[in-house]
Design a protein around this motif. Structure first.
Motif, PDB file in Angstrom:
ATOM      1  N   LYS A 137       0.883  -1.250  -0.155  1.00 50.47           N
ATOM      2  CA  LYS A 137      -0.174   0.079   0.135  1.00 50.47           C
ATOM      3  C   LYS A 137       0.905   1.295   0.102  1.00 50.47           C
ATOM      4  N   PRO A 138       1.690   1.445   0.752  1.00 50.96           N
ATOM      5  CA  PRO A 138       2.676   2.525   0.771  1.00 50.96           C
ATOM      6  C   PRO A 138       3.373   3.003  -0.712  1.00 50.96           C
ATOM      7  N   VAL A 139       3.407   1.934  -1.656  1.00 49.64           N
ATOM      8  CA  VAL A 139       4.070   1.934  -2.919  1.00 49.64           C
ATOM      9  C   VAL A 139       3.044   2.289  -4.041  1.00 49.64           C
ATOM     10  N   ILE A 140       2.037   1.430  -3.907  1.00 53.94           N
ATOM     11  CA  ILE A 140       0.976   1.624  -5.095  1.00 53.94           C
ATOM     12  C   ILE A 140      -0.330   1.614  -4.534  1.00 53.94           C
ATOM     13  N   GLY A 141      -0.740   1.794  -3.283  1.00 49.81           N
ATOM     14  CA  GLY A 141      -1.947   1.805  -2.747  1.00 49.81           C
ATOM     15  C   GLY A 141      -2.737   2.946  -3.358  1.00 49.81           C
ATOM     16  N   SER A 142      -2.270   4.050  -3.599  1.00 48.41           N
ATOM     17  CA  SER A 142      -3.218   4.997  -4.330  1.00 48.41           C
ATOM     18  C   SER A 142      -3.250   5.092  -5.760  1.00 48.41           C
ATOM     19  N   ASP A 143      -2.421   4.108  -6.539  1.00 48.03           N
ATOM     20  CA  ASP A 143      -2.458   4.207  -7.707  1.00 48.03           C
ATOM     21  C   ASP A 143      -3.961   3.150  -8.279  1.00 48.03           C
ATOM     22  N   PRO A 144      -4.573   3.873  -9.380  1.00 50.80           N
ATOM     23  CA  PRO A 144      -5.839   3.205 -10.167  1.00 50.80           C
ATOM     24  C   PRO A 144      -5.467   1.838 -10.361  1.00 50.80           C
ATOM     25  N   ILE A 145      -6.367   0.874  -9.991  1.00 45.54           N
ATOM     26  CA  ILE A 145      -6.202  -0.379 -10.230  1.00 45.54           C
ATOM     27  C   ILE A 145      -5.851  -0.928 -11.890  1.00 45.54           C
ATOM     28  N   GLY A 146      -6.548  -0.237 -12.613  1.00 48.27           N
ATOM     29  CA  GLY A 146      -6.260  -0.431 -13.985  1.00 48.27           C
ATOM     30  C   GLY A 146      -4.831   0.066 -14.739  1.00 48.27           C
ATOM     31  N   GLN A 147      -4.143   0.645 -13.928  1.00 45.50           N
ATOM     32  CA  GLN A 147      -3.017   1.526 -14.452  1.00 45.50           C
ATOM     33  C   GLN A 147      -1.761   1.111 -13.896  1.00 45.50           C
ATOM     34  N   SER A 149       1.282  -1.433 -13.300  1.00 48.36           N
ATOM     35  CA  SER A 149       2.145  -2.238 -14.126  1.00 48.36           C
ATOM     36  C   SER A 149       3.128  -3.057 -13.627  1.00 48.36           C
ATOM     37  N   PRO A 150       3.721  -3.984 -14.272  1.00 49.01           N
ATOM     38  CA  PRO A 150       4.774  -4.869 -13.736  1.00 49.01           C
ATOM     39  C   PRO A 150       5.902  -4.171 -12.882  1.00 49.01           C
ATOM     40  N   ALA A 151       6.282  -2.956 -13.597  1.00 44.13           N
ATOM     41  CA  ALA A 151       7.337  -2.273 -13.043  1.00 44.13           C
ATOM     42  C   ALA A 151       6.956  -1.635 -11.585  1.00 44.13           C
ATOM     43  N   ASP A 152       5.529  -1.352 -11.651  1.00 43.99           N
ATOM     44  CA  ASP A 152       5.035  -0.880 -10.323  1.00 43.99           C
ATOM     45  C   ASP A 152       5.301  -2.047  -9.196  1.00 43.99           C
ATOM     46  N   VAL A 153       4.923  -3.096  -9.552  1.00 48.27           N
ATOM     47  CA  VAL A 153       4.994  -4.373  -8.798  1.00 48.27           C
ATOM     48  C   VAL A 153       6.349  -4.488  -8.278  1.00 48.27           C
ATOM     49  N   LEU A 154       7.114  -4.426  -9.318  1.00 45.55           N
ATOM     50  CA  LEU A 154       8.537  -4.547  -8.945  1.00 45.55           C
ATOM     51  C   LEU A 154       9.115  -3.624  -8.037  1.00 45.55           C
ATOM     52  N   ARG A 155       8.718  -2.422  -7.987  1.00 41.47           N
ATOM     53  CA  ARG A 155       8.932  -1.375  -6.897  1.00 41.47           C
ATOM     54  C   ARG A 155       8.713  -1.816  -5.261  1.00 41.47           C
ATOM     55  N   VAL A 156       7.569  -2.618  -5.315  1.00 39.72           N
ATOM     56  CA  VAL A 156       7.000  -3.225  -4.028  1.00 39.72           C
ATOM     57  C   VAL A 156       8.183  -4.175  -3.713  1.00 39.72           C
ATOM     58  N   LEU A 157       8.440  -5.118  -4.497  1.00 38.41           N
ATOM     59  CA  LEU A 157       8.851  -6.585  -4.179  1.00 38.41           C
ATOM     60  C   LEU A 157      10.469  -6.138  -4.110  1.00 38.41           C
ATOM     61  N   GLU A 158      11.039  -5.421  -5.028  1.00 39.20           N
ATOM     62  CA  GLU A 158      12.609  -5.520  -4.889  1.00 39.20           C
ATOM     63  C   GLU A 158      13.248  -5.162  -3.688  1.00 39.20           C
ATOM     64  N   PRO A 159      12.790  -4.203  -3.005  1.00 35.56           N
ATOM     65  CA  PRO A 159      13.362  -3.804  -1.726  1.00 35.56           C
ATOM     66  C   PRO A 159      13.504  -4.959  -0.708  1.00 35.56           C
ATOM     67  N   ILE A 160      12.787  -5.868  -0.763  1.00 36.29           N
ATOM     68  CA  ILE A 160      12.884  -7.018   0.412  1.00 36.29           C
ATOM     69  C   ILE A 160      13.003  -8.582  -0.302  1.00 36.29           C
ATOM     70  N   TRP A 161      13.042  -8.462  -1.850  1.00 38.06           N
ATOM     71  CA  TRP A 161      13.391  -9.942  -2.529  1.00 38.06           C
ATOM     72  C   TRP A 161      14.565 -10.609  -2.068  1.00 38.06           C
ATOM     73  N   GLU A 162      15.540 -10.294  -1.645  1.00 34.87           N
ATOM     74  CA  GLU A 162      16.870 -10.740  -1.318  1.00 34.87           C
ATOM     75  C   GLU A 162      16.976 -10.753   0.066  1.00 34.87           C
ATOM     76  N   THR A 163      16.391  -9.713   0.992  1.00 34.41           N
ATOM     77  CA  THR A 163      16.524  -9.730   2.439  1.00 34.41           C
ATOM     78  C   THR A 163      15.418 -10.548   3.184  1.00 34.41           C
ATOM     79  N   LYS A 164      14.273 -10.491   2.577  1.00 37.30           N
ATOM     80  CA  LYS A 164      13.107 -11.119   3.160  1.00 37.30           C
ATOM     81  C   LYS A 164      12.353 -11.957   2.023  1.00 37.30           C
ATOM     82  N   THR A 165      13.112 -12.903   1.672  1.00 39.21           N
ATOM     83  CA  THR A 165      12.733 -13.485   0.330  1.00 39.21           C
ATOM     84  C   THR A 165      11.388 -14.413   0.806  1.00 39.21           C
TER      85      THR A 165
END
Length: 416
Positions: A137-147, A149-165
């Motif tokens: 929610k802090p990253v994409i919570g206010s973004d319209p659901i139809g807009q 993109s995978p790049a947006d989801v990537l912004r959510v996951l990348e910070p914790i992908w290797e530290t909290k896999t």
């Protein structure tokens, strides 16, 4: 028909006219789109477009001044005409656009309203919402659901992908589930941006390549009898629950949620229903003489169904068992002892690690692998093998658990 409607035909409206007109009526823009301004008896103004599609005449709302200006109303009217010319339906597209304006946080709320009842426990429901609230929610919570993109989801996951896999993997699955529901509910028209295969898999390393060991600190096998002796001297319901957890090699959640109607003391049997098991299938747990004796010694609370109840009658918290183990370790350290540590990590043992201690004992003492795995309610063999296996080897497991109990009580040699 209003006189004012007649008088404006063929003429284009002006911004000043729209702003100043107060007389009730319909005022046509005269630009061939069917757009007109409706003024009701209270002075409220609405933009309306009269348009034909699907063989029927319709009046579409286009907003209200001053929020929607004359120029914006005209553009919306022209867009509706273009949609009809393409063979589309302005009503359908208007509804779709309105739905796609819902943001991710709003869709999460609607998804959980619809699906929360399917989750197996209150803890699971809270975890589901918590991971999305914390990371997505802090990253994409206010973004319209139809807009999104995978790049947006990537912004959510990348910070914790290797530290909290593990957390990141579950988070991706939960985000994907929200988008799948949104697509099925026609809140989104494009593909799922959180899909793994052929999508995020091309941008993130496989979880198996980066996942760090997250084993729970386990009690050393050689320390188990000493730890058991110290535990039996402790008072309190949490200490008794911890004893029972160790004797049965069960998960603490299964023990904390244990109800008296699941237990047959005469048959020395505890049947855990499928909805309370991680594997979602019923599990029969043979009770050792010590486990039966422990249960018979417990008080019963009429207003509570739980065997190991909290002071107010509810379920014991996970932290209550952890606190007992922590205090036991701290008491050892105060007497200049090393405490109860995990051999590999050097960290203090925790309740869930007792299952690993049991597994180590089973391996060291020559117990059959399948017996030990079934005792831990793990899957054994392939799906086909499990389908044909009719027995859960209850009697043989009963004898094995009795040997485990004897080891805890006496620290007997690791053979039989």
């Amino acid at each position: 028909m209003f006189d004012s409607e007649k008088s404006r035909r063929g003429k284009s409206l002006t911004a000043a006219f729209v702003r100043n007109i107060k007389e009730p009526g319909k005022y046509h823009d005269g630009n061939g789109t069917g757009l007109f301004l409706r003024v009701d008896k209270t002075g409220t103004k609405f933009w309306v477009q009269r348009i034909t599609f699907g063989g029927k005449r319709h009046e579409l709302g286009v907003g209200s001044p001053p929020v929607v200006s004359l120029a914006e109303a005209r553009e919306k009217a022209f867009e509706n005409k273009r949609t009809v010319r393409r063979g589309g339906n302005p009503l359908t597209e208007k509804r779709r656009a309105r739905l796609e304006e819902m943001n991710f946080a709003q869709v999460v709320d609607k998804y959980l309203e619809a699906k929360l009842s399917e989750f197996r426990s209150e803890k699971h429901r809270k975890q589901w919402r918590s991971t999305l609230d914390t990371y997505a929610k802090p990253v994409i919570g206010s973004d319209p659901i139809g807009q999104i993109s995978p790049a947006d989801v990537l912004r959510v996951l990348e910070p914790i992908w290797e530290t909290k896999t593990e957390t990141a993997t579950r988070l991706r699955q939960r985000i994907e589930a929200v988008f799948s529901w949104a697509i099925a509910s026609e809140l989104r028209q494009t593909e799922n941006p959180a899909r793994w295969k052929g999508n995020l898999s091309e941008m993130l390393p496989k979880p198996s390549k980066v996942k760090k060991s997250q084993n729970f600190p386990a009690l050393s096998l050689k320390d188990a009898p000493r730890w058991w002796a110290a535990l039996t001297k402790r008072d309190g319901m949490a200490a008794r629950a911890l004893q029972f957890t160790c004797l049965t090699a069960s998960r603490s959640g299964e023990v904390r949620g244990m109800a008296w109607d699941e237990v047959d003391l005469d048959a020395a049997l505890w049947v855990i229903p499928a909805e309370r098991m991680k594997a979602r299938r019923e599990h029969r747990e043979p009770l050792t003489p010590g486990a039966v004796s422990l249960l018979r010694s417990l008080p019963r609370l009429k207003r509570s169904p739980y065997v190991f109840f909290a002071p107010q009658g509810g379920m014991l918290s996970d932290m209550s068992l952890s606190a007992v183990m922590r205090r036991m370790h701290e008491a050892e350290v105060k007497t200049n002892q090393p405490g109860f540590l995990d051999v590999r990590s050097g960290r203090p043992a925790v309740p869930h690690g007792l299952r690993s201690t049991f597994r180590d004992w089973a391996a060291e003492s020559g117990e059959e692998r399948d017996l030990a795995e079934i005792a831990l309610s793990h899957d054994v063999g392939s799906a086909v093998e499990r389908a044909y296996r009719r027995s859960d080897m209850l009697d043989r497991r009963r004898r094995m658990m009795a040997r485990w109990e004897r080891y805890l009580l006496k620290g007997s040699p690791l053979n039989h």
